[in-house]
Design an enzyme around this catalytic site. Structure first.
Site, mmCIF file in Angstrom:
data_model
loop_
_atom_site.group_PDB
_atom_site.id
_atom_site.type_symbol
_atom_site.label_atom_id
_atom_site.label_comp_id
_atom_site.label_asym_id
_atom_site.label_seq_id
_atom_site.Cartn_x
_atom_site.Cartn_y
_atom_site.Cartn_z
ATOM 1 C CE1 TYR A 34 1.082 -0.348 4.393
ATOM 2 C CE2 TYR A 34 0.043 1.811 4.407
ATOM 3 C CZ TYR A 34 0.844 0.870 5.002
ATOM 4 O OH TYR A 34 1.433 1.152 6.206
ATOM 5 C CG HIS A 103 0.513 -20.653 3.324
ATOM 6 N ND1 HIS A 103 -0.629 -21.257 3.779
ATOM 7 C CD2 HIS A 103 1.055 -20.017 4.383
ATOM 8 C CE1 HIS A 103 -0.771 -21.006 5.069
ATOM 9 N NE2 HIS A 103 0.235 -20.242 5.455
ATOM 10 C CE LYS A 148 3.029 3.351 3.145
ATOM 11 N NZ LYS A 148 3.124 3.526 4.581
ATOM 12 C CD GLU A 180 10.028 1.755 10.507
ATOM 13 O OE1 GLU A 180 9.874 2.701 9.719
ATOM 14 O OE2 GLU A 180 9.736 0.581 10.204
HETATM 15 C C1 LIG Z 1 6.424 1.901 9.669
HETATM 16 C C2 LIG Z 1 6.466 3.229 9.003
HETATM 17 N N1 LIG Z 1 7.635 3.878 8.911
HETATM 18 C C3 LIG Z 1 7.723 5.099 8.337
HETATM 19 C C4 LIG Z 1 6.600 5.724 7.803
HETATM 20 C C5 LIG Z 1 6.732 7.069 7.168
HETATM 21 O O1 LIG Z 1 6.600 6.989 5.757
HETATM 22 P P1 LIG Z 1 6.084 8.231 4.911
HETATM 23 O O2 LIG Z 1 6.953 9.399 5.294
HETATM 24 O O3 LIG Z 1 6.287 7.814 3.502
HETATM 25 O O4 LIG Z 1 4.658 8.458 5.279
HETATM 26 C C6 LIG Z 1 5.371 5.073 7.852
HETATM 27 C C7 LIG Z 1 4.175 5.703 7.287
HETATM 28 O O5 LIG Z 1 3.078 5.271 7.430
HETATM 29 C C8 LIG Z 1 5.295 3.795 8.457
HETATM 30 O O6 LIG Z 1 4.124 3.136 8.537
#
Ligand SMILES: Cc1ncc(COP(=O)(O)O)c(C=O)c1O
Length: 289
Positions: A34, A103, A148, A180
């Site tokens: 996504y 799977h 993502k 993060e």
């Molecule tokens: C796990 C994670 N890290 C970092 C980000 C930041 O990404 P972006 O700056 O592209 O929104 C997101 C954004 O949803 C995220 O879900």
């Protein structure tokens, strides 16, 4: 109230008329990817970068992209025509709906594409002024956080830790180093120098992360990308969160302890101003377009 218009496999439909098979691999396995793109007054922020990241995510999971970047942007703009103002565009592509649950990835499936545009809620002036509280947790997610993916259970459980503590985000540490947060990237400032965690498989490389790097260059803010130890985070002068919806936000407490002075710091204020200028230029470009 009428349901908002959303995009489903090339068509614009009211959200309540979209029906997805229960066998869709997105539903059964979280087998999909996504993007979330902010749009200010109908103008997408860094759309090409978002679609390039979508392509990288699809390549990582071996999913054929049904659209070129230009086609994606055209679809999003058609959707945005029904949603004036500031919006957050959510785009999801799953591997599609096979006849059985298995799977093993079947060949020849048609991906399911869904998009919706929700009101964009960026941080309130008060949040920007005061900063926000965060808590920390062990990063218990998988080794492919650079994708993502819609398989977000790890992120959901991590975010719930802060939700239950009444905090804005959960900052994650893996083997003694910052990765993060549950849905944001994290930066620290020490001695006037910004430090960001490396662009590796343990973080999702944010489009905002990359924008901040550029803005730091333009604003002559000292900036480095390197492993950041947990102890450095806990003794940082400033901590920031970034994401497409949070923009850049100061963290003023971590696990109940003040970060630096306990107020958003001077480097944050500079970066926040650079970010707001960047957005204002985007809006004025939209006005002349
Ligand atoms: C796990 C994670 N890290 C970092 C980000 C930041 O990404 P972006 O700056 O592209 O929104 C997101 C954004 O949803 C995220 O879900």
């Amino acid at each position: 109230m009428t349901a908002p218009i959303a995009h489903f496999n090339g068509e614009l439909l009211p959200l309540d008329q979209i029906h997805i098979s229960p066998l869709d691999r997105g539903f059964i396995f979280g087998d999909g990817v996504y993007e979330v793109i902010p749009a200010y007054g109908g103008r997408l922020l860094r759309a090409r970068e978002h679609f390039r990241r979508l392509q990288r995510s699809m390549d990582e999971i071996g999913l054929a992209n049904p659209h070129s970047v230009d086609e994606w942007i055209a679809h999003v703009n058609r959707l945005l025509a029904h949603h004036p103002g500031n919006r957050s565009v959510y785009i999801q592509v799953t591997r599609g709906a096979p006849p059985n649950r298995d799977h093993v990835i079947p060949k020849g499936l048609v991906p399911t594409v869904f998009m919706m545009a929700s009101p964009l809620s960026t941080p309130s002036p008060e949040m920007v002024e005061r900063g926000v509280a965060c808590v920390s947790a062990k990063d218990f997610r998988w080794e492919k956080c650079h994708i993502k993916s819609t398989s977000l259970l790890g992120n959901v459980l991590a975010r719930q830790v802060s939700a239950e503590a009444g905090a804005t985000e959960t900052i994650l540490f893996r083997d003694g180093f910052l990765t993060e947060a549950a849905a944001s990237n994290v930066f620290i400032v020490k001695g006037g120098v910004v430090a960001a965690a490396p662009r590796d498989n343990h973080i999702l490389l944010g489009i905002t992360y990359e924008l901040l790097e550029e803005l730091a260059g333009q604003g002559k803010i000292r900036y480095e990308v390197r492993p950041v130890a947990e102890a450095e985070v806990r003794s940082a002068d400033e901590i920031w969160l970034t994401s497409s919806t949070k923009e850049v936000l100061a963290v003023t407490t971590l696990d109940g302890k003040p970060v630096g002075s306990g107020s958003p710091g001077p480097v944050f204020r500079r970066m926040h101003a650079l970010f707001q200028d960047y957005k204002a230029k985007l809006a004025s470009a939209a006005a002349v377009a």
